[in-house]
Scaffold this motif. Structure first.
Motif, PDB file in Angstrom:
ATOM      1  N   LYS A   1       0.823  -1.204   0.000  1.00  0.00           N
ATOM      2  CA  LYS A   1       0.000   0.000   0.000  1.00  0.00           C
ATOM      3  C   LYS A   1       0.858   1.254   0.000  1.00  0.00           C
ATOM      4  CE  LYS A   1      -4.136  -1.746   2.175  1.00  0.00           C
ATOM      5  NZ  LYS A   1      -5.020  -1.683   3.318  1.00  0.00           N
TER       6      LYS A   1
ATOM      7  N   THR B   1       1.839   5.064   0.980  1.00  0.00           N
ATOM      8  CA  THR B   1       1.721   5.751   2.256  1.00  0.00           C
ATOM      9  C   THR B   1       0.348   6.422   2.367  1.00  0.00           C
ATOM     10  OG1 THR B   1       2.640   7.516   3.587  1.00  0.00           O
ATOM     11  CG2 THR B   1       2.927   7.745   1.248  1.00  0.00           C
ATOM     12  N   GLY B   2      -0.139   6.564   3.595  1.00  0.00           N
ATOM     13  CA  GLY B   2      -1.475   7.134   3.774  1.00  0.00           C
ATOM     14  C   GLY B   2      -2.473   6.092   4.225  1.00  0.00           C
ATOM     15  N   PHE B   3      -2.150   4.786   4.035  1.00  0.00           N
ATOM     16  CA  PHE B   3      -3.011   3.715   4.509  1.00  0.00           C
ATOM     17  C   PHE B   3      -2.528   3.229   5.869  1.00  0.00           C
ATOM     18  CE2 PHE B   3      -3.806   3.541  -0.025  1.00  0.00           C
ATOM     19  CZ  PHE B   3      -5.161   3.281  -0.085  1.00  0.00           C
TER      20      PHE B   3
ATOM     21  N   MET C   1      -1.087   4.614  12.852  1.00  0.00           N
ATOM     22  CA  MET C   1      -0.466   5.334  11.723  1.00  0.00           C
ATOM     23  C   MET C   1       1.015   5.575  12.036  1.00  0.00           C
ATOM     24  SD  MET C   1      -1.642   9.156  10.510  1.00  0.00           S
ATOM     25  CE  MET C   1      -3.245   8.709   9.904  1.00  0.00           C
TER      26      MET C   1
ATOM     27  N   ASP D   1       3.640   9.515   8.734  1.00  0.00           N
ATOM     28  CA  ASP D   1       2.337   9.894   8.167  1.00  0.00           C
ATOM     29  C   ASP D   1       1.595  10.845   9.100  1.00  0.00           C
ATOM     30  OD1 ASP D   1       2.718   8.505   5.910  1.00  0.00           O
ATOM     31  OD2 ASP D   1       1.133   7.021   6.233  1.00  0.00           O
TER      32      ASP D   1
ATOM     33  N   TYR E   1       0.166  14.329   7.738  1.00  0.00           N
ATOM     34  CA  TYR E   1      -1.269  14.686   7.717  1.00  0.00           C
ATOM     35  C   TYR E   1      -1.598  15.725   8.778  1.00  0.00           C
ATOM     36  CZ  TYR E   1      -1.680  10.979   4.377  1.00  0.00           C
ATOM     37  OH  TYR E   1      -1.519  10.228   3.255  1.00  0.00           O
TER      38      TYR E   1
ATOM     39  N   GLU F   1      -8.969   2.852   4.413  1.00  0.00           N
ATOM     40  CA  GLU F   1      -8.855   3.733   3.247  1.00  0.00           C
ATOM     41  C   GLU F   1      -7.734   4.737   3.481  1.00  0.00           C
ATOM     42  OE1 GLU F   1     -12.804   4.846   1.434  1.00  0.00           O
ATOM     43  OE2 GLU F   1     -13.461   4.303   3.448  1.00  0.00           O
ATOM     44  N   SER F   2      -7.312   5.372   2.440  1.00  0.00           N
ATOM     45  CA  SER F   2      -6.185   6.308   2.584  1.00  0.00           C
ATOM     46  C   SER F   2      -6.663   7.591   3.254  1.00  0.00           C
ATOM     47  CB  SER F   2      -5.575   6.625   1.223  1.00  0.00           C
ATOM     48  OG  SER F   2      -6.386   7.561   0.555  1.00  0.00           O
ATOM     49  N   MET F   3      -5.768   8.245   3.959  1.00  0.00           N
ATOM     50  CA  MET F   3      -6.110   9.523   4.596  1.00  0.00           C
ATOM     51  C   MET F   3      -6.512  10.555   3.555  1.00  0.00           C
ATOM     52  SD  MET F   3      -6.333   9.561   7.814  1.00  0.00           S
ATOM     53  CE  MET F   3      -6.395  11.272   8.223  1.00  0.00           C
ATOM     54  N   GLU F   4      -5.894  10.471   2.367  1.00  0.00           N
ATOM     55  CA  GLU F   4      -6.253  11.421   1.307  1.00  0.00           C
ATOM     56  C   GLU F   4      -7.751  11.320   0.989  1.00  0.00           C
ATOM     57  OE1 GLU F   4      -3.421   9.796   1.154  1.00  0.00           O
ATOM     58  OE2 GLU F   4      -1.877  11.277   0.650  1.00  0.00           O
ATOM     59  N   THR F   5      -8.217  10.065   0.833  1.00  0.00           N
ATOM     60  CA  THR F   5      -9.632   9.848   0.490  1.00  0.00           C
ATOM     61  C   THR F   5     -10.518  10.347   1.627  1.00  0.00           C
ATOM     62  OG1 THR F   5      -8.822   7.800  -0.442  1.00  0.00           O
ATOM     63  CG2 THR F   5     -11.207   8.065  -0.375  1.00  0.00           C
TER      64      THR F   5
END
Ligand code: PLP
Length: 494
Positions: A7, A9-11, A18, A22, A26, A68-72
């Motif tokens: 995955k 990064t972000g997951f 986390m 990350d 974030y 899910e990713s932090m971006e999403t």
């Protein structure tokens, strides 16, 4: 290949939290995002312009199987959550009592979330317990309350008031803690008193405490919406004669509808005469007492058995933080302290354990944000902001008074104004006028609120619909007040 490597990064990694890397990334992004949000919040519609169920319909019914990713996630906060927010941080939020998430308060919340301590016992976080005592000592001094008033933090004024009435009941020494109230022939009707203008939380408290709505007597008010102490005395006498047991009076400093101030000194006299517990609900207006020239708003309150004030209302502290002060903390403790073996500690009475003072065991580290707010702004800085809100309210009240087609419906001792549009039609009958003006003001409120530019609320006073403009947000300036007055006049004409 390990799952983590599959995955980007972000997951979430396969185990644990986390990664620190990350989190840092974030964290910076989120602080940037909050900064932009606060800077531009006034460009957003203050009242959420969504239909009921709209957000729910856009979110899945079940939680994701895989992380899910932090971006999403953050993109969805932006895309879905923000439009469904009513922006209490908006400087033209004038409904109910407007509140503020000030920057130091936000940082306090963030740190408290990071520490995640549970201050149920002194030893489960000495910092939380001791900071609470320090912060509430500072606030007590700023409000000019006597040092015998000890404080305890709850989430809301409703909960503070419920605990105060529970303490008042405990002070009766009727063994209610042990025996309860149901099925007891030896108990008379226990009576609490408040004014017709008191907040509904008083009534909810008597419901929750098993005193019943019958156990609350609402005392008539005078023409300025203040409890009539003669009517209170008469009610107490009547109740005593009929065999009921009066035990508690709730006076309000800053009622919800009009911010009227009950005559606490006269009420305190009666409480002393009849040996009743005096609880003061200063949830909103207690903060005003930190302004040196407004100290007299708490006249008589030094004689109270308990007093609630909400820094989350008008002291720029993010919701939630309510303070119950009392010179009789021992009675509150007697009502609630219950120590099972697994919570017994060796410190004994040398420390304070928060769990002894209420129904909840777990306690958030709420005092940190209040302490940070007081340190960052200082007493003078906080007082200056409250003073400015009162000035803006006077300005607005003056415009209302001077305008031909508007009228004030109550005195405005703090920063909240009750008013309405009242254009006249010659020869109109009183009844028709009353209906017309209620409808007109309802429409005005709706038009202002759907404009997204400002958010006001309403109440009913002497059976007429009153618009209510409550100033209390730290970002509100004269510009916002002027624009709202202009907007009100524009929509009233259409
Ligand atoms: N007391 C008064 C005078 C209020 O105006 C309010 C809320 O506006 C409350 C109590 C209840 O406050 P909370 O939401 O903290 O329970």
């Amino acid at each position: 290949m390990k799952q983590a490597e599959l995955k980007p990064t972000g997951f979430a990694p396969p185990h644990g939290d986390m990664s620190a890397e990350d989190f840092r990334r974030y964290g910076h992004e989120i602080i940037d995002w909050i900064s932009n949000y606060l800077e531009s919040v006034e460009k957003l519609p203050v009242l959420a312009q969504v239909a009921p169920g709209e957000l729910q319909a856009k979110l899945p019914d079940t939680a994701p199987e895989q992380g899910e990713s932090m971006e999403t996630i953050l993109a969805d906060v932006d895309r879905l959550v923000v439009p469904a927010l009513t922006h209490w941080n908006h400087p033209a939020f004038f409904a109910y009592f407007s509140i503020s998430a000030s920057a130091p308060g936000i940082f306090g919340e963030l740190l408290a979330a990071a520490f995640n301590v549970n201050g149920m016992l002194w030893r489960t976080s000495p910092a939380s317990t001791e900071m609470e005592e320090v912060a509430l000592g500072w606030l007590r001094e700023m409000m000019n309350l006597p040092t015998k008033f000890e404080g305890i933090i709850y989430d809301t004024a409703s909960v503070s008031t419920m605990h105060a009435i529970a303490a008042a009941r405990e002070a009766l020494n009727l063994n209610i803690r042990e025996e309860g109230m149901s099925g007891r022939a030896d108990l008379p009707l226990l009576r609490v008193y408040c004014s017709e203008q008191a907040h509904s939380s008083v009534e909810k408290a008597v419901i929750a405490l098993g005193l019943g709505q019958r156990g609350l007597r609402k005392i008539p008010i005078d023409t300025e919406f203040r409890m009539n102490p003669d009517a209170l005395a008469q009610a107490i006498d009547e109740d005593r004669q009929s065999g009921a047991l009066p035990f508690c009076v709730v006076a309000t400093v800053g009622t919800t509808s009009t911010t009227s101030i009950d005559p606490v000194p006269a009420i305190a006299d009666l409480c002393e005469r009849y040996k009743l517990w005096l609880h003061v609900d200063a949830a909103y207006a207690g903060s005003a007492a930190i302004v040196p020239e407004m100290r007299d708003v708490l006249d008589g309150c030094a004689r109270a058995d308990s007093l609630v004030t909400n820094p989350h209302k008008w002291l720029f502290t993010p919701i939630d933080l309510s303070v119950l002060y009392s010179p009789r903390m021992d009675v509150l403790r007697r009502a609630f302290s219950l120590v099972p073996e697994y919570l017994r500690t060796g410190e004994g009475d040398t420390v304070r354990n928060g769990m002894d003072y209420g129904i909840q065991l777990g306690r958030r580290f709420r005092s940190l944000k209040l302490w940070m707010v007081m340190r960052y702004f200082g007493h003078e800085g906080l007082a200056a902001r409250i003073r400015e809100h009162c000035r803006l309210a006077r300005l607005f009240a003056d415009w209302v008074e001077e305008a031909r087609d508007w009228e004030a419906l109550a005195p405005a001792p703090f920063s909240t104004i009750c008013f309405r549009a009242c254009p006249s039609i010659e020869g109109e009958a009183d009844e028709a006028r009353a209906v017309r003006l209620d409808t007109l003001n309802e429409k005005i409120m709706h038009a202002v609120n759907t404009s997204g530019e400002a958010f006001i609320s309403h109440t009913r006073l002497n059976n007429v619909l009153a618009l209510r403009l409550a100033i209390g947000n730290i970002r509100t300036t004269e510009v916002h007040i002027r624009r709202t007055w202009q907007l009100l006049n524009e929509v009233a004409k259409n």
